[in-house]
Design a protein around this motif. Structure first.
Motif, PDB file in Angstrom:
ATOM      1  N   THR A   1      16.717  39.867  39.995  1.00 22.55           N
ATOM      2  CA  THR A   1      16.246  40.955  40.537  1.00 22.55           C
ATOM      3  C   THR A   1      16.147  42.149  39.611  1.00 22.55           C
ATOM      4  O   THR A   1      14.962  42.827  39.674  1.00 22.55           O
ATOM      5  N   VAL A   2      16.977  42.603  38.700  1.00 23.12           N
ATOM      6  CA  VAL A   2      16.944  43.581  37.773  1.00 23.12           C
ATOM      7  C   VAL A   2      15.777  43.393  36.819  1.00 23.12           C
ATOM      8  O   VAL A   2      14.774  44.452  36.673  1.00 23.12           O
ATOM      9  N   LEU A   3      15.620  42.191  36.295  1.00 22.55           N
ATOM     10  CA  LEU A   3      14.536  42.110  35.186  1.00 22.55           C
ATOM     11  C   LEU A   3      13.232  42.043  35.696  1.00 22.55           C
ATOM     12  O   LEU A   3      12.225  42.621  35.302  1.00 22.55           O
ATOM     13  N   VAL A   4      12.995  41.221  36.763  1.00 26.76           N
ATOM     14  CA  VAL A   4      11.756  40.826  37.120  1.00 26.76           C
ATOM     15  C   VAL A   4      11.465  42.172  38.009  1.00 26.76           C
ATOM     16  O   VAL A   4      10.234  42.504  37.934  1.00 26.76           O
ATOM     17  N   GLY A   5      11.949  42.582  39.052  1.00 25.90           N
ATOM     18  CA  GLY A   5      11.721  43.689  39.947  1.00 25.90           C
ATOM     19  C   GLY A   5      11.302  44.931  39.079  1.00 25.90           C
ATOM     20  O   GLY A   5      10.482  45.665  39.394  1.00 25.90           O
ATOM     21  N   ILE A   6      12.554  45.469  38.180  1.00 22.75           N
ATOM     22  CA  ILE A   6      12.147  46.600  37.495  1.00 22.75           C
ATOM     23  C   ILE A   6      10.747  46.343  36.499  1.00 22.75           C
ATOM     24  O   ILE A   6      10.017  47.269  36.313  1.00 22.75           O
ATOM     25  N   GLY A   7      10.862  45.298  36.055  1.00 23.51           N
ATOM     26  CA  GLY A   7       9.648  44.995  35.076  1.00 23.51           C
ATOM     27  C   GLY A   7       8.092  44.982  35.886  1.00 23.51           C
ATOM     28  O   GLY A   7       7.145  45.509  35.466  1.00 23.51           O
ATOM     29  N   LEU A   8       8.124  44.368  37.196  1.00 22.12           N
ATOM     30  CA  LEU A   8       7.097  44.483  37.953  1.00 22.12           C
ATOM     31  C   LEU A   8       6.968  46.065  38.560  1.00 22.12           C
ATOM     32  O   LEU A   8       5.666  46.274  38.574  1.00 22.12           O
ATOM     33  N   GLY A   9       7.636  46.725  38.945  1.00 24.16           N
ATOM     34  CA  GLY A   9       7.680  48.091  39.209  1.00 24.16           C
ATOM     35  C   GLY A   9       7.097  49.134  37.956  1.00 24.16           C
ATOM     36  O   GLY A   9       6.258  49.635  38.381  1.00 24.16           O
TER      37      GLY A   9
END
Length: 309
Positions: free
Chosen positions: A110-118
Protein backbone atom coordinates in the motif's frame (compact mmCIF):
# COMPACT_ATOMS: atom_id res chain seq x y z
CA UNK A 1 8.17 15.14 24.21
CA UNK A 2 8.67 12.70 27.06
CA UNK A 3 5.76 14.17 29.02
CA UNK A 4 3.56 13.98 25.94
CA UNK A 5 4.37 10.30 25.41
CA UNK A 6 3.75 9.53 29.10
CA UNK A 7 0.42 11.36 28.98
CA UNK A 8 -0.64 9.50 25.85
CA UNK A 9 0.31 6.15 27.41
CA UNK A 10 -1.83 6.95 30.44
CA UNK A 11 -4.72 7.92 28.20
CA UNK A 12 -4.51 4.53 26.51
CA UNK A 13 -5.48 2.73 29.72
CA UNK A 14 -9.15 3.86 29.90
CA UNK A 15 -9.49 3.49 26.12
CA UNK A 16 -8.21 -0.08 26.30
CA UNK A 17 -10.48 -0.93 29.23
CA UNK A 18 -13.53 0.59 27.54
CA UNK A 19 -12.87 -1.15 24.23
CA UNK A 20 -12.33 -4.57 25.75
CA UNK A 21 -15.40 -4.18 27.96
CA UNK A 22 -17.60 -3.40 24.95
CA UNK A 23 -16.28 -6.46 23.10
CA UNK A 24 -16.70 -8.59 26.21
CA UNK A 25 -20.28 -7.33 26.69
CA UNK A 26 -21.18 -8.08 23.06
CA UNK A 27 -19.89 -11.63 23.40
CA UNK A 28 -21.86 -11.96 26.64
CA UNK A 29 -25.03 -10.80 24.87
CA UNK A 30 -24.76 -13.29 22.01
CA UNK A 31 -27.37 -16.06 22.09
CA UNK A 32 -26.30 -19.60 22.76
CA UNK A 33 -24.27 -21.43 25.36
CA UNK A 34 -20.68 -22.61 24.71
CA UNK A 35 -21.06 -25.46 27.21
CA UNK A 36 -24.28 -26.61 25.57
CA UNK A 37 -22.70 -26.33 22.12
CA UNK A 38 -19.83 -28.51 23.34
CA UNK A 39 -22.25 -31.42 23.86
CA UNK A 40 -23.64 -31.26 20.33
CA UNK A 41 -26.88 -33.10 19.61
CA UNK A 42 -26.46 -35.73 22.29
CA UNK A 43 -28.69 -35.86 25.34
CA UNK A 44 -27.42 -33.93 28.31
CA UNK A 45 -28.24 -33.44 31.94
CA UNK A 46 -29.09 -29.80 32.76
CA UNK A 47 -27.50 -30.25 36.17
CA UNK A 48 -24.21 -31.26 34.55
CA UNK A 49 -24.35 -28.22 32.25
CA UNK A 50 -25.03 -25.94 35.21
CA UNK A 51 -22.14 -27.48 37.13
CA UNK A 52 -19.71 -26.93 34.24
CA UNK A 53 -20.90 -23.35 33.81
CA UNK A 54 -20.32 -22.75 37.50
CA UNK A 55 -16.81 -24.19 37.35
CA UNK A 56 -15.99 -21.93 34.39
CA UNK A 57 -17.53 -18.88 36.04
CA UNK A 58 -20.11 -18.43 33.27
CA UNK A 59 -22.94 -18.15 35.78
CA UNK A 60 -21.49 -14.95 37.27
CA UNK A 61 -22.70 -11.45 36.36
CA UNK A 62 -21.11 -9.67 33.43
CA UNK A 63 -19.07 -7.23 35.51
CA UNK A 64 -17.65 -10.02 37.67
CA UNK A 65 -16.67 -12.11 34.66
CA UNK A 66 -14.99 -9.08 33.10
CA UNK A 67 -13.03 -8.24 36.25
CA UNK A 68 -11.86 -11.84 36.50
CA UNK A 69 -10.84 -11.87 32.85
CA UNK A 70 -8.93 -8.56 33.10
CA UNK A 71 -7.14 -9.59 36.28
CA UNK A 72 -5.96 -12.76 34.53
CA UNK A 73 -5.08 -10.82 31.37
CA UNK A 74 -2.81 -8.46 33.30
CA UNK A 75 -0.89 -11.53 34.47
CA UNK A 76 -0.57 -12.77 30.88
CA UNK A 77 -3.29 -15.43 31.21
CA UNK A 78 -5.71 -15.29 28.24
CA UNK A 79 -7.68 -18.25 29.53
CA UNK A 80 -8.49 -21.64 28.06
CA UNK A 81 -10.83 -22.58 25.23
CA UNK A 82 -13.80 -24.60 26.42
CA UNK A 83 -14.03 -26.92 23.42
CA UNK A 84 -10.38 -27.71 22.71
CA UNK A 85 -9.00 -27.11 26.23
CA UNK A 86 -6.06 -25.32 24.60
CA UNK A 87 -4.46 -22.26 26.09
CA UNK A 88 -5.73 -19.19 24.24
CA UNK A 89 -2.23 -17.69 24.42
CA UNK A 90 -0.93 -20.66 22.41
CA UNK A 91 -3.71 -20.25 19.83
CA UNK A 92 -2.92 -16.55 19.44
CA UNK A 93 0.82 -17.23 19.26
CA UNK A 94 0.19 -19.63 16.39
CA UNK A 95 -2.28 -17.50 14.38
CA UNK A 96 -1.28 -13.90 15.12
CA UNK A 97 2.19 -13.95 13.45
CA UNK A 98 0.64 -15.22 10.22
CA UNK A 99 -1.85 -12.36 10.08
CA UNK A 100 0.89 -9.93 11.11
CA UNK A 101 3.06 -11.05 8.17
CA UNK A 102 0.12 -10.72 5.80
CA UNK A 103 -0.69 -7.27 7.19
CA UNK A 104 2.90 -6.02 6.91
CA UNK A 105 3.13 -7.33 3.35
CA UNK A 106 -0.13 -5.57 2.43
CA UNK A 107 0.94 -2.41 4.25
CA UNK A 108 4.27 -2.28 2.39
CA UNK A 109 2.44 -2.78 -0.92
CA UNK A 110 0.00 0.00 0.00
CA UNK A 111 2.71 2.47 0.98
CA UNK A 112 5.06 1.92 -1.96
CA UNK A 113 2.50 1.62 -4.75
CA UNK A 114 -0.13 3.96 -3.31
CA UNK A 115 2.21 6.86 -2.55
CA UNK A 116 4.10 6.29 -5.80
CA UNK A 117 0.95 6.48 -7.92
CA UNK A 118 -0.30 9.47 -5.93
CA UNK A 119 2.95 11.37 -6.48
CA UNK A 120 2.98 10.61 -10.21
CA UNK A 121 -0.61 11.82 -10.62
CA UNK A 122 -0.31 14.74 -8.19
CA UNK A 123 2.64 16.31 -10.01
CA UNK A 124 0.51 16.58 -13.15
CA UNK A 125 -3.09 17.22 -12.05
CA UNK A 126 -5.83 16.97 -14.69
CA UNK A 127 -3.49 15.07 -17.01
CA UNK A 128 -4.19 11.73 -18.68
CA UNK A 129 -2.32 9.78 -16.00
CA UNK A 130 -4.17 11.70 -13.29
CA UNK A 131 -7.56 10.79 -14.76
CA UNK A 132 -6.39 7.20 -15.21
CA UNK A 133 -5.40 6.98 -11.54
CA UNK A 134 -8.75 8.38 -10.41
CA UNK A 135 -10.58 5.84 -12.58
CA UNK A 136 -8.47 2.93 -11.29
CA UNK A 137 -8.89 3.90 -7.65
CA UNK A 138 -12.64 4.36 -8.12
CA UNK A 139 -12.88 0.78 -9.40
CA UNK A 140 -10.89 -0.55 -6.43
CA UNK A 141 -12.98 1.41 -3.92
CA UNK A 142 -16.28 0.24 -5.39
CA UNK A 143 -15.26 -3.43 -5.63
CA UNK A 144 -15.79 -5.57 -2.48
CA UNK A 145 -12.72 -7.42 -1.28
CA UNK A 146 -14.26 -10.86 -1.73
CA UNK A 147 -15.11 -10.06 -5.38
CA UNK A 148 -11.56 -8.84 -6.00
CA UNK A 149 -10.17 -11.90 -4.24
CA UNK A 150 -12.10 -14.40 -6.38
CA UNK A 151 -11.25 -12.35 -9.51
CA UNK A 152 -7.53 -12.45 -8.70
CA UNK A 153 -7.76 -16.19 -8.05
CA UNK A 154 -9.45 -16.74 -11.42
CA UNK A 155 -6.90 -14.68 -13.36
CA UNK A 156 -3.61 -15.59 -11.70
CA UNK A 157 -4.35 -19.14 -10.48
CA UNK A 158 -6.80 -20.67 -12.96
CA UNK A 159 -6.04 -18.74 -16.16
CA UNK A 160 -2.33 -17.83 -15.93
CA UNK A 161 -1.30 -20.54 -13.49
CA UNK A 162 1.40 -18.38 -11.89
CA UNK A 163 0.26 -19.15 -8.35
CA UNK A 164 -2.03 -21.46 -6.38
CA UNK A 165 -5.64 -20.54 -5.68
CA UNK A 166 -5.17 -20.96 -1.94
CA UNK A 167 -2.20 -20.51 0.35
CA UNK A 168 -0.32 -23.78 0.87
CA UNK A 169 2.22 -22.43 3.37
CA UNK A 170 1.11 -19.51 5.54
CA UNK A 171 4.73 -18.78 6.47
CA UNK A 172 5.87 -18.41 2.86
CA UNK A 173 5.93 -14.79 1.66
CA UNK A 174 5.55 -15.98 -1.95
CA UNK A 175 2.25 -17.66 -1.14
CA UNK A 176 1.08 -14.57 0.76
CA UNK A 177 1.72 -12.20 -2.16
CA UNK A 178 -1.68 -12.57 -3.85
CA UNK A 179 -3.80 -12.25 -0.67
CA UNK A 180 -1.63 -9.31 0.44
CA UNK A 181 -2.32 -7.49 -2.82
CA UNK A 182 -6.05 -8.13 -2.44
CA UNK A 183 -5.97 -7.03 1.19
CA UNK A 184 -4.06 -3.83 0.46
CA UNK A 185 -5.91 -2.82 -2.72
CA UNK A 186 -8.65 -0.80 -1.02
CA UNK A 187 -6.16 1.01 1.19
CA UNK A 188 -3.93 1.59 -1.83
CA UNK A 189 -6.80 3.37 -3.59
CA UNK A 190 -7.38 5.72 -0.66
CA UNK A 191 -3.66 6.40 -0.18
CA UNK A 192 -3.16 7.15 -3.86
CA UNK A 193 -6.13 9.54 -4.00
CA UNK A 194 -5.15 11.22 -0.74
CA UNK A 195 -1.54 11.67 -1.86
CA UNK A 196 -2.62 12.99 -5.23
CA UNK A 197 -5.02 15.53 -3.71
CA UNK A 198 -2.51 16.70 -1.10
CA UNK A 199 0.26 17.05 -3.70
CA UNK A 200 -1.98 18.99 -6.10
CA UNK A 201 -3.06 21.41 -3.37
CA UNK A 202 0.46 22.04 -2.07
CA UNK A 203 1.76 22.67 -5.58
CA UNK A 204 -0.27 25.90 -5.57
CA UNK A 205 1.00 27.01 -2.13
CA UNK A 206 3.04 30.16 -1.55
CA UNK A 207 6.04 28.30 -0.14
CA UNK A 208 6.28 26.27 -3.36
CA UNK A 209 6.37 29.41 -5.49
CA UNK A 210 9.01 30.84 -3.14
CA UNK A 211 11.15 27.71 -3.46
CA UNK A 212 10.93 27.84 -7.25
CA UNK A 213 11.75 31.58 -7.24
CA UNK A 214 14.87 30.91 -5.18
CA UNK A 215 16.11 28.59 -7.90
CA UNK A 216 16.24 25.45 -5.72
CA UNK A 217 16.78 22.14 -7.55
CA UNK A 218 13.58 20.39 -8.59
CA UNK A 219 14.56 17.27 -6.66
CA UNK A 220 14.89 19.28 -3.44
CA UNK A 221 11.64 21.17 -4.04
CA UNK A 222 9.67 17.96 -4.52
CA UNK A 223 11.50 15.67 -2.11
CA UNK A 224 11.92 18.06 0.82
CA UNK A 225 9.32 20.80 0.63
CA UNK A 226 6.42 19.26 -1.27
CA UNK A 227 6.59 15.64 -0.06
CA UNK A 228 7.01 16.38 3.64
CA UNK A 229 3.96 18.62 3.79
CA UNK A 230 1.87 16.44 1.52
CA UNK A 231 2.50 13.25 3.49
CA UNK A 232 1.07 14.52 6.81
CA UNK A 233 -2.57 13.51 6.01
CA UNK A 234 -1.32 10.31 4.34
CA UNK A 235 0.55 9.27 7.49
CA UNK A 236 -2.61 9.91 9.51
CA UNK A 237 -4.53 7.50 7.30
CA UNK A 238 -1.76 4.88 7.26
CA UNK A 239 -1.51 4.93 11.06
CA UNK A 240 -5.11 3.80 11.49
CA UNK A 241 -4.98 1.57 8.43
CA UNK A 242 -2.71 -1.01 10.07
CA UNK A 243 -5.52 -2.01 12.41
CA UNK A 244 -8.00 -1.92 9.52
CA UNK A 245 -5.81 -4.27 7.52
CA UNK A 246 -5.64 -6.73 10.41
CA UNK A 247 -9.42 -6.78 10.85
CA UNK A 248 -10.02 -6.78 7.10
CA UNK A 249 -7.78 -9.81 6.78
CA UNK A 250 -10.63 -11.95 8.15
CA UNK A 251 -12.38 -11.99 4.76
CA UNK A 252 -9.16 -12.32 2.76
CA UNK A 253 -7.89 -15.15 4.93
CA UNK A 254 -11.14 -17.03 4.37
CA UNK A 255 -10.87 -16.69 0.58
CA UNK A 256 -7.22 -17.79 0.38
CA UNK A 257 -7.30 -20.30 3.28
CA UNK A 258 -4.74 -18.41 5.36
CA UNK A 259 -4.53 -19.89 8.86
CA UNK A 260 -4.44 -16.55 10.70
CA UNK A 261 -6.59 -14.77 13.23
CA UNK A 262 -9.44 -14.43 10.72
CA UNK A 263 -10.12 -18.17 10.71
CA UNK A 264 -9.48 -18.30 14.46
CA UNK A 265 -12.07 -15.59 15.17
CA UNK A 266 -14.60 -17.22 12.83
CA UNK A 267 -14.21 -20.61 14.53
CA UNK A 268 -14.38 -18.97 17.97
CA UNK A 269 -17.59 -17.10 17.09
CA UNK A 270 -19.12 -20.31 15.74
CA UNK A 271 -18.41 -22.10 19.03
CA UNK A 272 -19.13 -18.91 21.04
CA UNK A 273 -15.65 -18.95 22.57
CA UNK A 274 -15.83 -15.41 23.94
CA UNK A 275 -12.43 -15.46 25.65
CA UNK A 276 -10.67 -16.21 22.36
CA UNK A 277 -12.44 -13.40 20.53
CA UNK A 278 -11.77 -10.90 23.33
CA UNK A 279 -8.12 -11.94 23.55
CA UNK A 280 -7.50 -11.38 19.84
CA UNK A 281 -9.52 -8.16 19.86
CA UNK A 282 -7.45 -6.88 22.80
CA UNK A 283 -4.25 -7.29 20.79
CA UNK A 284 -5.79 -5.48 17.82
CA UNK A 285 -6.88 -2.63 20.10
CA UNK A 286 -3.29 -2.35 21.36
CA UNK A 287 -2.07 -2.19 17.76
CA UNK A 288 -4.52 0.65 17.07
CA UNK A 289 -3.39 2.59 20.14
CA UNK A 290 0.34 2.18 19.55
CA UNK A 291 0.13 3.08 15.86
CA UNK A 292 -1.93 6.14 16.75
CA UNK A 293 0.82 7.26 19.14
CA UNK A 294 3.49 6.58 16.52
CA UNK A 295 1.61 8.68 13.95
CA UNK A 296 1.39 11.62 16.34
CA UNK A 297 5.14 11.45 16.91
CA UNK A 298 5.82 11.29 13.18
CA UNK A 299 3.97 14.57 12.71
CA UNK A 300 6.86 16.44 14.31
CA UNK A 301 9.30 14.73 11.95
CA UNK A 302 7.34 15.55 8.79
CA UNK A 303 6.30 19.07 9.77
CA UNK A 304 8.78 21.16 11.82
CA UNK A 305 5.96 23.51 12.81
CA UNK A 306 4.42 20.77 14.95
CA UNK A 307 5.90 20.50 18.43
CA UNK A 308 4.62 18.82 21.57
CA UNK A 309 4.88 20.50 24.94
Amino acid sequence: MGRYVARRLLQMIPVFIGSTFLIFAMMYALPGDPVRALMGDQAYDPAVVASIRSDLGLDQPLWQQYLTYMSNLVQGDFGTEIASQREIADIIAQAFPITLRLTLFAFTFTVLVGIGLGVIAGLRPDSVRDRGLLALTLVLISMPSFVLGYLMQYIFAFQLGVTTATVQDSENFGDLMLPAIVLGSLSLAYVARLTRTSMAENLRSDYMRTAVAKGLPRRRIIGVHLMRNSLVPVVTFLGTDIGNLMTGAIVTEGIFNVQGIGKTIFDALTRREGATVVGIASLIVLVYLLTSLLVDLLYAVLDPRIRYA
